[in-house]
Enzyme design. Structure first.
Site, PDB file in Angstrom:
ATOM      1  N   LEU A 150       0.842  -1.185   0.000  1.00 15.60           N
ATOM      2  CA  LEU A 150       0.000   0.000   0.000  1.00 15.60           C
ATOM      3  C   LEU A 150       0.881   1.240   0.000  1.00 15.60           C
ATOM      4  O   LEU A 150       2.024   1.208   0.442  1.00 15.60           O
ATOM      5  CB  LEU A 150      -0.938  -0.001   1.201  1.00 15.60           C
ATOM      6  CG  LEU A 150      -1.926  -1.166   1.252  1.00 15.60           C
ATOM      7  CD1 LEU A 150      -2.762  -1.099   2.522  1.00 15.60           C
ATOM      8  CD2 LEU A 150      -2.831  -1.171   0.026  1.00 15.60           C
ATOM      9  N   CYS A 151       0.354   2.303  -0.500  1.00 12.48           N
ATOM     10  CA  CYS A 151       0.912   3.650  -0.583  1.00 12.48           C
ATOM     11  C   CYS A 151       2.407   3.784  -0.304  1.00 12.48           C
ATOM     12  O   CYS A 151       3.213   3.729  -1.211  1.00 12.48           O
ATOM     13  CB  CYS A 151       0.124   4.569   0.329  1.00 12.48           C
ATOM     14  SG  CYS A 151       0.535   6.307   0.108  1.00 12.48           S
ATOM     15  N   VAL A 152       2.791   3.971   0.954  1.00  8.06           N
ATOM     16  CA  VAL A 152       4.181   4.268   1.282  1.00  8.06           C
ATOM     17  C   VAL A 152       5.106   3.131   0.884  1.00  8.06           C
ATOM     18  O   VAL A 152       6.156   3.360   0.284  1.00  8.06           O
ATOM     19  CB  VAL A 152       4.340   4.579   2.788  1.00  8.06           C
ATOM     20  CG1 VAL A 152       5.792   4.809   3.144  1.00  8.06           C
ATOM     21  CG2 VAL A 152       3.503   5.774   3.165  1.00  8.06           C
TER      22      VAL A 152
END
Length: 121
Positions: A38-40
């Site tokens: 996810l994202c980071v």
């Protein structure tokens, strides 16, 4: 009755006034597997994998992150890379997005890939 639809072609220019080249998103120079990230974590993996690639390299990112269609263009805008968009593919368990690396990319903070790194003194 004939109905003709007008087509719109985007002719956006870069900040330096040049036109971007038509992307060849079918053959990447690098594929980054970000499935399950996810994202980071996805941005950290992406940044690490592209660190030694030359400008002009096309990168495909395979991801299951539902925020990737927002995060990847925003990260490219922040760093100066060219976001090329979604890439058609046969898999149904993930999405694939493409970007092209640029020579004038801005570095991001080691611990926060969504923040640009402070200027060196």
């Amino acid at each position: 009755m004939n109905i003709t639809r007008a087509t719109h072609t985007s002719t956006s220019t870069r900040k330096d006034g040049t036109m971007p080249q038509a992307p060849d998103t079918t053959t990447p120079d690098l594929t980054v597997d970000g499935t399950g990230l996810l994202c980071v974590q996805l941005l950290l993996r992406l940044r690490a994998r592209i660190a030694d690639l030359p400008a002009g390299a096309v990168v495909h990112i395979h991801t299951t992150d539902p925020a990737a269609p927002l995060d990847l263009p925003a990260w490219c805008h922040l760093t100066g890379h060219d976001y090329l968009g979604p890439v058609p593919h046969p898999a149904t368990d993930r999405e694939v997005y493409a970007l092209r690396l640029t020579a004038a990319a801005r570095p991001t903070r080691a611990d926060r890939p969504w923040h640009t790194a402070p200027a060196a003194d």
